[in-house]
Design an enzyme around this catalytic site. Structure first.
Site, mmCIF file in Angstrom:
data_model
loop_
_atom_site.group_PDB
_atom_site.id
_atom_site.type_symbol
_atom_site.label_atom_id
_atom_site.label_comp_id
_atom_site.label_asym_id
_atom_site.label_seq_id
_atom_site.Cartn_x
_atom_site.Cartn_y
_atom_site.Cartn_z
ATOM 1 N N TYR A 178 2.085 -0.670 -4.510
ATOM 2 C CA TYR A 178 0.637 -0.645 -4.260
ATOM 3 C C TYR A 178 0.362 -0.070 -2.877
ATOM 4 O O TYR A 178 1.233 -0.064 -2.002
ATOM 5 C CB TYR A 178 0.014 -2.037 -4.408
ATOM 6 C CG TYR A 178 0.331 -2.990 -3.277
ATOM 7 C CD1 TYR A 178 1.431 -3.838 -3.340
ATOM 8 C CD2 TYR A 178 -0.474 -3.044 -2.135
ATOM 9 C CE1 TYR A 178 1.721 -4.722 -2.310
ATOM 10 C CE2 TYR A 178 -0.195 -3.923 -1.100
ATOM 11 C CZ TYR A 178 0.911 -4.759 -1.185
ATOM 12 O OH TYR A 178 1.194 -5.615 -0.161
ATOM 13 N N CYS A 179 -0.864 0.440 -2.721
ATOM 14 C CA CYS A 179 -1.332 0.934 -1.425
ATOM 15 C C CYS A 179 -2.844 0.719 -1.372
ATOM 16 O O CYS A 179 -3.385 -0.010 -2.198
ATOM 17 C CB CYS A 179 -0.949 2.402 -1.233
ATOM 18 S SG CYS A 179 -1.681 3.512 -2.446
ATOM 19 N N THR A 180 -3.540 1.360 -0.436
ATOM 20 C CA THR A 180 -4.969 1.087 -0.246
ATOM 21 C C THR A 180 -5.822 1.526 -1.437
ATOM 22 O O THR A 180 -6.571 0.739 -1.989
ATOM 23 C CB THR A 180 -5.480 1.807 1.025
ATOM 24 O OG1 THR A 180 -4.542 1.572 2.065
ATOM 25 C CG2 THR A 180 -6.850 1.319 1.412
#
Ligand SMILES: [Zn+2]
Ligand SMILES: [Zn+2]
Length: 323
Positions: A178-180
Site C-alpha cells: 500500500y501507499c498514499t
C-alpha cells in the site's frame, strides 16, 4: 460549525503511453491556468500523476477534460472537499517517470500486483500468511501506517528496489502493498513479481481511498499528503497517534517545519514545545538569526515573488524556424 467546502482536492494517476509528452504538457498546463486549477502535475511518456485543487465546478471540468481523452478514460480520482485551494501555484512538469522509482522498464499495464478494493484489503490483511508492506518513505510511515505493517527504512521511493533484497524470506507469503494514493504500488508490486514473489496484491487507490470507503480501520496515525494540508485523518473507526514529539517524546502528530530556514526539518512537534522553542526543532535552531516568526502552525509559505502561472507556456520555435 459548518464550514464552506466549495473547493475540492483531486488525487489521481494514470499509466498510459503519451506520444508527445512535451506537447501534451503545454496543452494541459494551459487548461489548468485557464480554469484556475492549482497543484503539481507530472506528465511523462508513461502517463500522468497529479494532486490539484480548485473550485468544485473547476475540478469537475478538469476531470471531464482528462476523461475525454481516450488514453486517460480509466483515470480514477480521489476527491476530497476543502475550504480553500490546497496549493498556491500550478506546476505542470515533464519528467521521465510519473513517480521517481528507477523502475522505468516496468509497465503496470502489462503486469502488476492484483488490485484489492478497500473492503477486500480490510478482509485479507489480518489473515495468516499475509504481509502488509508499506512502500512509502520514512517521513510518511513515521506519521502513520497500517497496524502490523512492515515498513522500510528508505528516504525515497527510488531506494525501494534495493530494500527488496532484504525481503527474500517473504517470497512465499501473500504480500499486500500500500501507499498514499496507489501509484507507487503499481510499480512496487510489479517489481516484487519480477523478483519472484508469487502472490502479490496492492491496495487500489491507496490509504486515501481506504479512508473514504472502508472507514480507515486499523490505519494508525495520520496520512502524509503532498499539499498544504501536510497530513490528513484517515481512520474514523479506531484512530490512534503513532508519532512522537521530536523534542519531548510525547505522542503528537503536529507536523511542523523547523522555523530555522536552513534546517527546515519536517518533524512532529507538540503544541507546548512548539511555543517554547518558537517553532524551532532545537535550541540551536531557535537561536539562529534567520529564524522565521512562529505563528503556531509551523507552515511557511515558499516565497512566491515573481511567480507567473504562464511561465513555461511559451511556445517553442518550430523546426522550420530552427533550421
Ligand atoms: Zn513536545
Ligand atoms: Zn531545526
Amino acid at each position: 460549525m459548518e464550514q464552506n467546502k466549495d473547493y475540492q482536492i483531486l488525487l489521481y494517476y494514470c499509466y498510459a503511453k503519451i506520444e508527445n509528452p512535451e506537447e501534451y504538457r503545454e496543452q494541459h498546463h494551459l487548461f489548468c491556468v485557464e480554469n484556475n486549477i492549482r497543484g503539481r502535475i507530472i506528465i511523462s511518456d508513461e502517463g500522468l500523476n497529479g494532486t490539484v485543487s480548485g473550485l468544485k465546478e473547476d475540478c469537475e471540468k478538469y476531470m471531464a477534460y482528462i476523461h475525454a481523452d481516450p488514453r486517460f478514460a480509466k483515470t480514477e480520482f480521489k476527491i476530497d472537499a476543502h475550504e480553500t485551494h490546497a496549493f498556491t501555484k500550478i506546476h505542470v512538469r515533464y519528467k521521465p517517470e510519473i513517480v521517481h522509482s528507477s523502475l522505468r522498464h516496468l509497465d503496470p499495464n502489462v503486469r502488476t500486483g492484483k488490485h484489492l478494493e478497500p473492503e477486500e484489503f480490510k478482509k485479507l490483511k489480518d489473515q495468516e500468511d499475509v504481509v502488509i508492506l508499506d512502500v512509502r518513505s520514512n517521513y510518511e510511515h513515521e506519521l502513520g501506517r497500517f497496524k502490523n505493517a512492515l515498513t522500510l527504512d528508505i528516504d525515497n521511493f527510488r531506494d525501494f528496489p534495493e530494500k527488496v533484497k532484504e525481503l527474500e524470506h517473504l517470497k512465499n507469503k501473500k504480500v499486500l502493498t500500500y501507499c498514499t494514493g496507489g501509484i507507487k504500488c503499481e510499480k512496487a508490486s510489479a517489481f516484487l513479481l519480477e523478483q519472484g514473489f508469487e502472490d502479490v496484491y496492492q491496495l487500489h487507490g491507496g490509504i486515501i481511498k481506504y479512508g473514504m470507503e472502508a472507514g480507515g480501520e486499523d490505519f494508525e496515525g495520520k496520512c502524509y499528503v503532498f499539499d498544504n494540508r501536510i497530513a490528513v485523518d484517515v481512520n474514523k473507526v479506531n484512530p490512534t497517534i503513532v508519532s512522537r514529539c521530536h523534542i519531548c517524546d510525547t505522542p503528537s502528530d503536529r507536523m511542523v517545519n523547523c522555523a530555522n530556514p536552513t534546517c527546515n526539518i519536517h518533524v512532529p512537534i507538540c503544541e507546548k514545545c512548539g511555543w517554547e522553542l518558537e517553532g524551532a526543532c532545537s535550541v540551536d535552531c531557535k537561536d539562529n538569526p534567520e529564524k522565521r516568526p512562529y505563528d503556531g502552525t509551523g507552515y511557511y509559505q515558499k516565497k512566491t515573488n515573481g511567480y507567473n502561472p504562464y511561465k513555461g507556456l511559451q511556445r517553442k520555435p518550430n523546426k522550420e524556424q530552427i533550421q
